[in-house]
Design a protein around this motif. Structure first.
Motif, PDB file in Angstrom:
ATOM      1  N   ALA A  12      41.262  41.931  53.865  1.00 32.27           N
ATOM      2  CA  ALA A  12      40.504  41.788  52.509  1.00 32.27           C
ATOM      3  C   ALA A  12      40.352  40.472  51.392  1.00 32.27           C
ATOM      4  O   ALA A  12      40.697  39.093  51.617  1.00 32.27           O
ATOM      5  CB  ALA A  12      41.828  42.625  51.495  1.00 32.27           C
ATOM      6  N   VAL A  13      38.892  40.424  50.946  1.00 31.32           N
ATOM      7  CA  VAL A  13      38.743  38.791  49.726  1.00 31.32           C
ATOM      8  C   VAL A  13      38.596  39.665  48.773  1.00 31.32           C
ATOM      9  O   VAL A  13      38.393  40.511  47.959  1.00 31.32           O
ATOM     10  CB  VAL A  13      37.267  38.681  50.980  1.00 31.32           C
ATOM     11  CG1 VAL A  13      37.967  38.052  52.204  1.00 31.32           C
ATOM     12  CG2 VAL A  13      36.539  38.775  50.850  1.00 31.32           C
ATOM     13  N   TYR A  14      38.746  38.669  47.798  1.00 32.50           N
ATOM     14  CA  TYR A  14      38.728  38.994  46.186  1.00 32.50           C
ATOM     15  C   TYR A  14      37.284  38.592  46.226  1.00 32.50           C
ATOM     16  O   TYR A  14      35.882  37.635  47.223  1.00 32.50           O
ATOM     17  CB  TYR A  14      38.791  37.558  45.662  1.00 32.50           C
ATOM     18  CG  TYR A  14      40.848  38.117  45.733  1.00 32.50           C
ATOM     19  CD1 TYR A  14      40.640  38.389  44.889  1.00 32.50           C
ATOM     20  CD2 TYR A  14      40.857  36.481  46.261  1.00 32.50           C
ATOM     21  CE1 TYR A  14      42.464  38.670  45.443  1.00 32.50           C
ATOM     22  CE2 TYR A  14      42.641  36.332  46.100  1.00 32.50           C
ATOM     23  CZ  TYR A  14      43.149  37.732  45.974  1.00 32.50           C
ATOM     24  OH  TYR A  14      44.741  38.134  45.869  1.00 32.50           O
ATOM     25  N   LEU A  15      36.398  39.197  45.142  1.00 33.69           N
ATOM     26  CA  LEU A  15      34.668  39.564  44.569  1.00 33.69           C
ATOM     27  C   LEU A  15      34.997  39.265  43.203  1.00 33.69           C
ATOM     28  O   LEU A  15      35.814  39.719  42.434  1.00 33.69           O
ATOM     29  CB  LEU A  15      34.256  40.655  44.605  1.00 33.69           C
ATOM     30  CG  LEU A  15      33.008  41.647  44.305  1.00 33.69           C
ATOM     31  CD1 LEU A  15      32.085  40.287  45.102  1.00 33.69           C
ATOM     32  CD2 LEU A  15      32.695  42.615  44.077  1.00 33.69           C
ATOM     33  N   GLY A  16      34.483  38.125  42.939  1.00 35.47           N
ATOM     34  CA  GLY A  16      33.904  37.606  41.734  1.00 35.47           C
ATOM     35  C   GLY A  16      32.548  37.786  40.645  1.00 35.47           C
ATOM     36  O   GLY A  16      32.360  39.405  40.993  1.00 35.47           O
ATOM     37  N   GLY A  17      31.878  36.837  40.466  1.00 30.39           N
ATOM     38  CA  GLY A  17      30.403  37.666  40.146  1.00 30.39           C
ATOM     39  C   GLY A  17      29.781  37.666  41.826  1.00 30.39           C
ATOM     40  O   GLY A  17      28.787  39.022  41.665  1.00 30.39           O
ATOM     41  N   GLY A  18      29.837  37.489  42.873  1.00 29.05           N
ATOM     42  CA  GLY A  18      29.044  37.908  44.399  1.00 29.05           C
ATOM     43  C   GLY A  18      28.564  36.630  44.673  1.00 29.05           C
ATOM     44  O   GLY A  18      27.159  37.367  45.632  1.00 29.05           O
ATOM     45  N   THR A  19      27.908  36.026  43.735  1.00 28.39           N
ATOM     46  CA  THR A  19      26.502  35.364  44.109  1.00 28.39           C
ATOM     47  C   THR A  19      26.404  34.693  45.663  1.00 28.39           C
ATOM     48  O   THR A  19      24.968  34.066  46.025  1.00 28.39           O
ATOM     49  CB  THR A  19      25.777  34.667  42.831  1.00 28.39           C
ATOM     50  OG1 THR A  19      26.762  33.375  42.152  1.00 28.39           O
ATOM     51  CG2 THR A  19      25.750  35.470  41.320  1.00 28.39           C
ATOM     52  N   ASN A  20      27.430  34.286  45.669  1.00 25.80           N
ATOM     53  CA  ASN A  20      27.494  33.526  47.073  1.00 25.80           C
ATOM     54  C   ASN A  20      28.159  35.113  48.312  1.00 25.80           C
ATOM     55  O   ASN A  20      27.242  34.879  49.535  1.00 25.80           O
ATOM     56  CB  ASN A  20      28.531  32.032  46.957  1.00 25.80           C
ATOM     57  CG  ASN A  20      28.893  31.054  48.120  1.00 25.80           C
ATOM     58  OD1 ASN A  20      29.798  30.969  48.680  1.00 25.80           O
ATOM     59  ND2 ASN A  20      27.597  31.603  48.530  1.00 25.80           N
ATOM     60  N   LEU A  21      29.145  35.231  48.235  1.00 29.44           N
ATOM     61  CA  LEU A  21      29.790  36.085  49.547  1.00 29.44           C
ATOM     62  C   LEU A  21      28.712  37.654  49.415  1.00 29.44           C
ATOM     63  O   LEU A  21      28.889  37.879  50.697  1.00 29.44           O
ATOM     64  CB  LEU A  21      30.548  36.827  48.259  1.00 29.44           C
ATOM     65  CG  LEU A  21      31.811  37.625  49.245  1.00 29.44           C
ATOM     66  CD1 LEU A  21      32.217  37.166  50.823  1.00 29.44           C
ATOM     67  CD2 LEU A  21      33.045  38.623  48.179  1.00 29.44           C
ATOM     68  N   VAL A  22      28.151  37.705  48.638  1.00 30.92           N
ATOM     69  CA  VAL A  22      27.489  38.791  48.887  1.00 30.92           C
ATOM     70  C   VAL A  22      25.719  38.377  49.268  1.00 30.92           C
ATOM     71  O   VAL A  22      25.610  39.148  50.822  1.00 30.92           O
ATOM     72  CB  VAL A  22      27.066  39.405  48.053  1.00 30.92           C
ATOM     73  CG1 VAL A  22      25.780  40.281  48.005  1.00 30.92           C
ATOM     74  CG2 VAL A  22      28.362  40.447  46.888  1.00 30.92           C
ATOM     75  N   ASP A  23      25.185  37.427  49.446  1.00 33.11           N
ATOM     76  CA  ASP A  23      24.855  36.628  50.834  1.00 33.11           C
ATOM     77  C   ASP A  23      24.629  36.190  51.656  1.00 33.11           C
ATOM     78  O   ASP A  23      24.237  36.250  53.256  1.00 33.11           O
ATOM     79  CB  ASP A  23      24.138  35.193  50.419  1.00 33.11           C
ATOM     80  CG  ASP A  23      23.111  35.480  48.884  1.00 33.11           C
ATOM     81  OD1 ASP A  23      22.328  35.977  48.232  1.00 33.11           O
ATOM     82  OD2 ASP A  23      22.662  34.279  48.181  1.00 33.11           O
TER      83      ASP A  23
END
Length: 333
Positions: free
Chosen positions: A25-36
């Protein structure tokens, strides 16, 4: 994109527990980097723990006159906050230079600090990369490194940290508040981000499962005269080639105090300790500013195709210091 599960805990403690219980599992904030990164196949989490709506996502004045910024505060809200614009304009300018309005309205402060490098080899899963797969090599050293590190890099990695906000917070000596399996703790900036050394796969000094809950910016009266300047390849919404965050206190023609950090030159936001040492107590002149920049950049070890960053960083720092001196009120000189 691989399948994953999604949770939205109500508290920071519940979020930490959820990550501790799910190794993937990882934390999700706005996702502007992680989702990419998920779309590229660089990140393949088994579960996303959404922390973007946790309580405490606000900006408060501390009793000492600083600011306490919630980790889930949106970048756009922080950039527009009256206390930020009045007392720490360097923060507002860094945020406003960091992306479009749509991105700023999604991205969170904690996520901004934890975004990963934009090195093309890291983002391309068909290429070797020590940061993505330790031990596979760093092809950037002999390949495309035009925008990569000139300070603090190693044989294993020459990537740069992309955050503008992190550079400004490093100059201001912010303190990051963290909640994790071992309880709460505080991490100073600089100190949150790591230089690559022999293990570039770790970007920060956070332990597994730790969550950034807030960032405290200490009181610094002369930060009201501070700026963030960013040199980039195109005029809008591009990552820095070189950047500088500077706060300057000038009185009677002398630098009484200063805070200086450089961005896009190292694996971590780079606090310019040598430049600050030269500046303090010295005449606020072009010669002093040049000497300070040269003292800092004497540590640079550029690669063949990014040596241009050394004079660029020098000229940028001299320009920023000169502009801040010119902005000083006449009675303060």
């Amino acid at each position: 994109m691989r399948p994953f599960t999604y949770q939205r805990p109500a508290t920071a403690g519940a979020a930490v527990a959820a990550v501790r219980e799910r190794p993937g599992a990882v934390y999700l904030g706005g996702g502007t980097n992680l989702v990419d990164l998920m779309r590229l196949g660089v990140a393949t989490p088994e579960a996303l723990i959404d922390v973007s709506r946790l309580a405490g996502a606000g900006v408060q004045e501390t009793p000492e006159g600083g600011l306490l910024i919630g980790g889930a505060v949106r970048n756009g809200d922080l950039a527009a906050h009256p206390l930020v614009r009045r007392r720490y304009p360097v923060l507002a300018e860094a945020l406003l230079s960091g992306g479009s309005g749509q991105i700023r309205n999604m991205a969170t402060v904690a996520g901004n600090l934890l975004q990963r490098t934009r090195c093309s080899y890291f983002q391309d899963v068909t290429k070797p990369c020590n940061k993505r797969e330790p031990g596979t090599g760093c092809p950037a050293r002999d390949g495309d490194h035009r925008n990569l590190a000139i300070l603090g890099h190693s044989e294993e990695c020459v990537a740069t940290h992309p955050s503008d906000l992190a550079v400004a917070l490093t100059a201001l000596a912010a303190v990051v508040r963290v909640e994790g399996p071992g309880g709460p703790r505080e991490v100073p900036m600089p100190g949150l981000h790591r230089l690559p050394g022999h293990d570039p796969s770790r970007d920060t000094r956070l332990e597994p499962g730790e969550l950034i809950t807030a960032v405290e910016v200490p009181a610094l009266p002369f930060a009201a005269r501070s700026v963030y300047r960013k040199v980039r390849d195109r005029a809008s919404f591009s990552f820095a080639v070189v950047s500088a965050a500077v706060a300057l206190d000038v009185a009677d023609g002398t630098v009484r105090d200063c805070r200086v950090a450089l961005g896009a030159v190292a694996h971590a936001p780079w606090r310019a300790w040598e430049a600050e040492r030269v500046l303090r107590g010295a005449p606020a002149t072009g010669d002093t500013f040049t000497a300070a920049a040269l003292a800092e950049l004497d540590q640079a070890v550029p690669l063949p195709r990014n040596a241009y960053k050394v004079p660029l960083a020098r000229n940028l720092l001299v320009r920023v210091l000169t502009d801040l001196t010119d902005l000083a009120a006449p009675e303060a000189r």
